[in-house]
Design a protein around this motif. Structure first.
Motif, PDB file in Angstrom:
ATOM      1  N   PHE A   4       0.844  -1.145   0.221  1.00  0.00           N
ATOM      2  CA  PHE A   4      -0.082   0.005  -0.025  1.00  0.00           C
ATOM      3  C   PHE A   4       0.900   1.141   0.077  1.00  0.00           C
ATOM      4  O   PHE A   4       0.706   2.263  -0.693  1.00  0.00           O
ATOM      5  CB  PHE A   4      -0.935  -0.197   1.198  1.00  0.00           C
ATOM      6  CG  PHE A   4      -1.639   1.309   1.483  1.00  0.00           C
ATOM      7  CD1 PHE A   4      -2.550   1.683   0.671  1.00  0.00           C
ATOM      8  CD2 PHE A   4      -1.245   2.154   2.630  1.00  0.00           C
ATOM      9  CE1 PHE A   4      -3.263   2.964   0.931  1.00  0.00           C
ATOM     10  CE2 PHE A   4      -1.922   3.123   2.839  1.00  0.00           C
ATOM     11  CZ  PHE A   4      -2.953   3.761   1.959  1.00  0.00           C
ATOM     12  N   TRP A   5       1.757   1.036   0.638  1.00  0.00           N
ATOM     13  CA  TRP A   5       2.709   2.497   0.990  1.00  0.00           C
ATOM     14  C   TRP A   5       3.595   2.562  -0.351  1.00  0.00           C
ATOM     15  O   TRP A   5       3.834   3.848  -0.498  1.00  0.00           O
ATOM     16  CB  TRP A   5       3.816   2.461   2.425  1.00  0.00           C
ATOM     17  CG  TRP A   5       2.846   2.467   3.457  1.00  0.00           C
ATOM     18  CD1 TRP A   5       2.470   1.438   4.387  1.00  0.00           C
ATOM     19  CD2 TRP A   5       1.954   3.611   3.741  1.00  0.00           C
ATOM     20  NE1 TRP A   5       1.710   1.893   5.600  1.00  0.00           N
ATOM     21  CE2 TRP A   5       1.473   3.112   4.949  1.00  0.00           C
ATOM     22  CE3 TRP A   5       1.877   4.756   3.359  1.00  0.00           C
ATOM     23  CZ2 TRP A   5       0.293   3.920   5.832  1.00  0.00           C
ATOM     24  CZ3 TRP A   5       0.760   5.733   4.060  1.00  0.00           C
ATOM     25  CH2 TRP A   5       0.214   5.163   5.233  1.00  0.00           C
ATOM     26  N   ILE A   8       1.273   4.277  -2.872  1.00  0.00           N
ATOM     27  CA  ILE A   8       0.976   5.553  -2.347  1.00  0.00           C
ATOM     28  C   ILE A   8       2.219   6.387  -2.962  1.00  0.00           C
ATOM     29  O   ILE A   8       2.313   7.593  -3.564  1.00  0.00           O
ATOM     30  CB  ILE A   8       0.783   5.934  -1.078  1.00  0.00           C
ATOM     31  CG1 ILE A   8      -0.621   5.343  -0.730  1.00  0.00           C
ATOM     32  CG2 ILE A   8       0.915   7.366  -0.500  1.00  0.00           C
ATOM     33  CD1 ILE A   8      -1.707   6.107  -1.333  1.00  0.00           C
ATOM     34  N   ALA A 216      -5.511   2.499  -3.807  1.00  0.00           N
ATOM     35  CA  ALA A 216      -4.215   2.861  -4.054  1.00  0.00           C
ATOM     36  C   ALA A 216      -3.706   2.210  -5.577  1.00  0.00           C
ATOM     37  O   ALA A 216      -3.343   2.946  -6.418  1.00  0.00           O
ATOM     38  CB  ALA A 216      -2.879   2.594  -3.287  1.00  0.00           C
ATOM     39  N   GLN A 219      -5.826   3.854  -8.173  1.00  0.00           N
ATOM     40  CA  GLN A 219      -5.393   5.165  -8.406  1.00  0.00           C
ATOM     41  C   GLN A 219      -3.859   5.367  -9.398  1.00  0.00           C
ATOM     42  O   GLN A 219      -3.569   6.063 -10.124  1.00  0.00           O
ATOM     43  CB  GLN A 219      -4.719   6.132  -7.266  1.00  0.00           C
ATOM     44  CG  GLN A 219      -6.337   6.158  -6.452  1.00  0.00           C
ATOM     45  CD  GLN A 219      -7.152   7.296  -7.139  1.00  0.00           C
ATOM     46  OE1 GLN A 219      -6.748   8.264  -7.369  1.00  0.00           O
ATOM     47  NE2 GLN A 219      -8.529   7.039  -7.023  1.00  0.00           N
TER      48      GLN A 219
END
Length: 242
Positions: A4-5, A8, A216, A219
């Protein structure tokens, strides 16, 4: 949730570049970025334990505690909480209310909406079992006074009592109240209230993190081609579609 990070961070970098075409990120580069992010094992253990405790997997929680060396948990509180949840799911609402009060009387004393929904479920079970006179008496004595004090309670009571006007509930506009899903809804509400009273989070963190990962990735799809995870159960990276 290092993936996830990564998503992002990559999204932010790509937006800064303002590129006119999608950037292609190779598997080698992506995996290198994953390896650069360090997540403490203790944090991962807490995440897993949070899920097991919140969802009530007693045996799994105890085994995981032993294997991971996580902090001690009170298994009795989980067992008692799940007994309440099962009682509601089986339609034994009176038993569930007794069990809640045994756990902590303040739960229902300080949560009028929860208590109303449990009483509403009792009424639904009476109607389900064809106890018409008992259902009407219960509605008048236990629920009507609460409806007079709260408009939303009154509306819910009227919807529930309207079940009695239909011989065939399959054609009833509020027939969903007799579905098992209604029991599950009430059971989950009770479960959340008990968790809150025990200073636990009412919802597990893991599903929320997975939703954040999906968001995420969606996106990032607009900006880049990268090794995506489509199978969340196996967390398998797929080669970027160029």
């Amino acid at each position: 949730m290092s993936l996830f990070w990564i998503a992002i961070r990559q999204l932010a970098e790509i937006e800064e570049q303002m590129a006119t075409s999608k950037k292609v990120i190779t598997r080698e580069e992506w995996e290198k970025r994953l390896n650069d992010i360090k997540i403490r094992k203790e944090d991962m253990n807490k995440l897993v334990m949070n899920f097991l405790v919140t969802e009530g997997y007693v045996e799994a929680a105890e085994k995981f505690r032993i294997e991971s060396g996580a902090e001690h948990i009170d298994l009795a509180t989980i067992t008692d909480r799940m007994a309440v949840k099962r009682a509601v799911q089986c339609g034994n609402v009176e038993d569930a209310i007794e069990k809640v009060n045994d756990l902590n009387p303040e739960i229902l004393d300080t949560n009028p909406q929860l208590f109303f929904h449990l009483q509403q479920q009792r009424l639904i079970e009476l109607i389900r079992n064809g106890k018409v006179e008992e259902a009407l008496e219960f509605a008048q004595e236990e629920l009507a006074p609460r409806g007079e004090e709260n408009q939303s309670f009154l509306e819910e009571l009227e919807r529930t009592v309207s079940l009695l006007a239909f011989e065939d509930v399959s054609n009833c506009p509020v027939g969903e109240l007799l579905d098992i899903s209604q029991r599950l809804k009430t059971a989950n509400e009770v479960n959340a209230a008990i968790l809150t009273s025990q200073s636990h989070e009412k919802d597990p963190k893991l599903p929320s993190l997975l939703k954040m990962l999906i968001w995420a990735q969606n996106q990032l799809d607009e900006k880049a081609a990268y090794p995506r995870i489509n199978d969340l159960s196996n967390a398998t990276l797929e080669d970027p579609a160029v």
